[in-house]
Design a protein around this motif. Sequence first.
Motif, PDB file in Angstrom:
ATOM      1  N   ALA A   1      -0.951  -0.298 -15.535  1.00 26.07           N
ATOM      2  CA  ALA A   1      -2.183   0.021 -14.818  1.00 26.07           C
ATOM      3  C   ALA A   1      -3.301   0.187 -15.834  1.00 26.07           C
ATOM      4  N   VAL A   2      -4.379  -0.570 -15.649  1.00 26.10           N
ATOM      5  CA  VAL A   2      -5.479  -0.541 -16.621  1.00 26.10           C
ATOM      6  C   VAL A   2      -6.801  -0.110 -16.008  1.00 26.10           C
ATOM      7  N   GLY A   3      -6.838   0.078 -14.683  1.00 23.20           N
ATOM      8  CA  GLY A   3      -8.099   0.473 -14.067  1.00 23.20           C
ATOM      9  C   GLY A   3      -8.005   0.520 -12.569  1.00 23.20           C
ATOM     10  N   VAL A   4      -9.163   0.621 -11.932  1.00 22.14           N
ATOM     11  CA  VAL A   4      -9.227   0.648 -10.470  1.00 22.14           C
ATOM     12  C   VAL A   4     -10.416  -0.188 -10.019  1.00 22.14           C
ATOM     13  N   GLU A   5     -10.282  -0.662  -8.792  1.00 21.78           N
ATOM     14  CA  GLU A   5     -11.392  -1.328  -8.113  1.00 21.78           C
ATOM     15  C   GLU A   5     -11.821  -0.426  -6.969  1.00 21.78           C
ATOM     16  N   LEU A   6     -13.131  -0.262  -6.780  1.00 17.25           N
ATOM     17  CA  LEU A   6     -13.588   0.651  -5.738  1.00 17.25           C
ATOM     18  C   LEU A   6     -14.831   0.102  -5.056  1.00 17.25           C
ATOM     19  N   LEU A   7     -15.045   0.620  -3.851  1.00 12.29           N
ATOM     20  CA  LEU A   7     -16.257   0.324  -3.100  1.00 12.29           C
ATOM     21  C   LEU A   7     -17.193   1.519  -3.229  1.00 12.29           C
ATOM     22  N   GLU A   8     -18.395   1.250  -3.712  1.00  8.79           N
ATOM     23  CA  GLU A   8     -19.356   2.324  -3.957  1.00  8.79           C
ATOM     24  C   GLU A   8     -20.745   1.793  -3.639  1.00  8.79           C
ATOM     25  N   GLY A   9     -21.398   2.403  -2.652  1.00 11.20           N
ATOM     26  CA  GLY A   9     -22.736   1.963  -2.280  1.00 11.20           C
ATOM     27  C   GLY A   9     -22.784   0.519  -1.825  1.00 11.20           C
ATOM     28  N   GLY A  10     -21.722   0.081  -1.171  1.00 11.28           N
ATOM     29  CA  GLY A  10     -21.667  -1.287  -0.673  1.00 11.28           C
ATOM     30  C   GLY A  10     -21.311  -2.322  -1.719  1.00 11.28           C
ATOM     31  N   GLN A  11     -21.058  -1.874  -2.954  1.00  6.63           N
ATOM     32  CA  GLN A  11     -20.732  -2.789  -4.042  1.00  6.63           C
ATOM     33  C   GLN A  11     -19.289  -2.579  -4.500  1.00  6.63           C
ATOM     34  N   THR A  12     -18.670  -3.651  -4.982  1.00  2.81           N
ATOM     35  CA  THR A  12     -17.357  -3.547  -5.595  1.00  2.81           C
ATOM     36  C   THR A  12     -17.528  -3.284  -7.083  1.00  2.81           C
TER      37      THR A  12
ATOM     38  N   GLN B   1      -2.366   8.737   1.427  1.00  2.00           N
ATOM     39  CA  GLN B   1      -3.168   7.696   0.791  1.00  2.00           C
ATOM     40  C   GLN B   1      -2.674   7.286  -0.590  1.00  2.00           C
ATOM     41  N   SER B   2      -1.858   8.107  -1.244  1.00  2.00           N
ATOM     42  CA  SER B   2      -1.263   7.645  -2.506  1.00  2.00           C
ATOM     43  C   SER B   2      -0.293   6.487  -2.263  1.00  2.00           C
ATOM     44  N   PRO B   3       0.676   6.620  -1.348  1.00  2.00           N
ATOM     45  CA  PRO B   3       1.535   5.454  -1.098  1.00  2.00           C
ATOM     46  C   PRO B   3       0.778   4.273  -0.516  1.00  2.00           C
ATOM     47  N   GLN B   4      -0.234   4.556   0.297  1.00  2.00           N
ATOM     48  CA  GLN B   4      -1.046   3.466   0.840  1.00  2.00           C
ATOM     49  C   GLN B   4      -1.698   2.678  -0.295  1.00  2.00           C
ATOM     50  N   LEU B   5      -2.268   3.360  -1.264  1.00  2.00           N
ATOM     51  CA  LEU B   5      -2.958   2.671  -2.348  1.00  2.00           C
ATOM     52  C   LEU B   5      -1.980   1.933  -3.255  1.00  2.00           C
ATOM     53  N   LEU B   6      -0.802   2.512  -3.484  1.00  2.00           N
ATOM     54  CA  LEU B   6       0.210   1.783  -4.255  1.00  2.00           C
ATOM     55  C   LEU B   6       0.544   0.457  -3.574  1.00  2.00           C
ATOM     56  N   MET B   7       0.754   0.510  -2.262  1.00  2.00           N
ATOM     57  CA  MET B   7       1.098  -0.719  -1.543  1.00  2.00           C
ATOM     58  C   MET B   7      -0.058  -1.721  -1.540  1.00  2.00           C
ATOM     59  N   LEU B   8      -1.269  -1.238  -1.352  1.00  6.27           N
ATOM     60  CA  LEU B   8      -2.428  -2.139  -1.406  1.00  6.27           C
ATOM     61  C   LEU B   8      -2.556  -2.803  -2.766  1.00  6.27           C
ATOM     62  N   SER B   9      -1.993  -2.165  -3.791  1.00  5.46           N
ATOM     63  CA  SER B   9      -2.059  -2.700  -5.148  1.00  5.46           C
ATOM     64  C   SER B   9      -0.850  -3.562  -5.490  1.00  5.46           C
ATOM     65  N   GLY B  10       0.028  -3.781  -4.526  1.00  4.48           N
ATOM     66  CA  GLY B  10       1.193  -4.632  -4.757  1.00  4.48           C
ATOM     67  C   GLY B  10       2.411  -3.906  -5.283  1.00  4.48           C
ATOM     68  N   ILE B  11       2.418  -2.560  -5.163  1.00  6.93           N
ATOM     69  CA  ILE B  11       3.553  -1.758  -5.631  1.00  6.93           C
ATOM     70  C   ILE B  11       4.207  -1.107  -4.411  1.00  6.93           C
TER      71      ILE B  11
ATOM     72  N   ARG C   1      -7.941  -0.665  -4.847  1.00  2.00           N
ATOM     73  CA  ARG C   1      -6.684  -1.062  -5.481  1.00  2.00           C
ATOM     74  C   ARG C   1      -6.656  -0.580  -6.918  1.00  2.00           C
ATOM     75  N   ILE C   2      -5.449  -0.472  -7.441  1.00  2.00           N
ATOM     76  CA  ILE C   2      -5.213  -0.188  -8.851  1.00  2.00           C
ATOM     77  C   ILE C   2      -5.099  -1.527  -9.563  1.00  2.00           C
ATOM     78  N   VAL C   3      -5.840  -1.680 -10.640  1.00  2.00           N
ATOM     79  CA  VAL C   3      -5.846  -2.941 -11.385  1.00  2.00           C
ATOM     80  C   VAL C   3      -4.667  -2.944 -12.357  1.00  2.00           C
TER      81      VAL C   3
END
Length: 533
Positions: A230-241, A258-268, A222-224
């Motif tokens: 927009a101030v940042g991103v949250e990501l999954l990396e090596g099993g960690q958030t 995946q751009s529209p998918q990520l916007l929607m996952l971020s509430g946009i 998601r985009i934070v």
Amino acid sequence: MQASEVDYLIIGAGSAGSVLAGRLSEDPGTQVTLIEAGPADRSVLIHCPAGLALMAKSRQLNWGFETVPQPGLNGRRGYQPRGKVLGGSSSINAMIYMRGHRADYDAWAAEGNAGWSYEEVLPYFKRSEHNERGADAFHGTGGPLNVMDLRSPNPFGPRFVEAAKEAGFAANPDFNGAEQEGVGLYQVTHKNGERCSAAKAYLTPNLGRPNLQVRTGALVTRIVLEGRRAVGVELLEGGQTVTLRARREVLLCAGAFQSPQLLMLSGIGPADELRRHGIAVRHELPGVGAHLHDHPDVVLVYDLPGATDLFGLSLAGAARVWRGIGEWRRQRSGMLTTNFAEAGGFIKSDAAEPIPDLQLHFVIGKLVDHGRKTVFGHGFSCHVCVLRPRSRGSLRLASADPRAAPLIDPAFLQDPDDLRRMVLGFKQMRDILNRPALARFGGRELPASASARSDAEIETFIRNHADTIYHPVGTCRMGTGALDVVDTTLRVRGIEGLRVVDASVMPSVVGGNTNAPVIMIAEKAADLIRAQA
């Protein structure tokens, strides 16, 4: 550099993301982090051009999406490959360098997108390019993206061009020059016998920059947002958030799916769509995921027994490939430098059309089901696609899980005009393939299409066999209307510090392959971003 806060966070290391990372990090005082869900581009299948023949079967380097069932394709699901690796789809595509028609960009500008006319984007095409033919009014030299004629062309490409000339089509040595219409050999994004992806052009030479960080194997979830910024991103990396922050901007370059998918996952996005999946609405933007469209395409396949100049599965063909492997490893030349779709052209479904509305891709092998189906023997294939389809579909969420593939609905052949043009193109393509320059080799059209003679039978064949030629666009459309997602500087409407830079912003698909246009969009975006900074 391993920083959790940088100036720019770039989501997706495909064609656009690689360009932005390379350009923005030119300023040593600017810190850039590029985030890619896939691996580094180390596979020989990427660097050896003929390796693309195996990309349709790869799950490590290819997202391998599918559409929802398509009524226009008799309920079939279409195949939607997308690169999952540094370079994105430019690391798995057929490497054709094509810009589209100048009228495409003038149409963007006429719709209210100031700054995007052909004359205004041409300098960015030229800046990106190093064309080995040299510079002229339409081409540049000295740019990162190497463009060249095929090093070891197959003899059947020129034979296709001769057959098309026999059918009355003019030869064209440069589809990106003064005139697009005609037939000829394609230029390719190669360098010294290897694929020149956007990553190899813009990213690889700059990996040593201390202000550029590249994180692979990292899926942005998601985009934070803080308020409407927009101030940042949250990501999954090596099993960690992991959370990363951007001081200036988040740049979304994840592609038309995946751009529209990520916007929607971020509430946009569309409020009803978000609520349906339990996602809090942070900013209602109803056009996110709308206007999805793509070039519908159908392939004719001919069998040429014994024509071992062509790619195919046989003992003689295997021996030839084995020799080709040795030549490519020693000299970076020979048959494995092919992009398979070596020749083609731009033609009109009707002489009254003002510009070409159909594109041909001639392939030096038997291509069935995108290369996912094993076919024995030798032969050739030819595609025809509709360049400006009227059908419009959508991209929606399957769930709120960022690891779930989105619901892709390009609505292929929904508009009857798309099918009408494809039937006309099919008949012209068949006429070319039956002209003496090719017919003298004794090729036979495969039975699935050979039995389709009337328009109704051809329509049935198309509905049973047509699919994408891999050019989805439009899901974060640029424009001034209520359903447009980004403005003319590619900023997401109503959100500060967030831009979309990829094929999703195209108001309408260009009349040609989309990789070079995406690189141009990113080159222009880099200037827009630097101007604001």
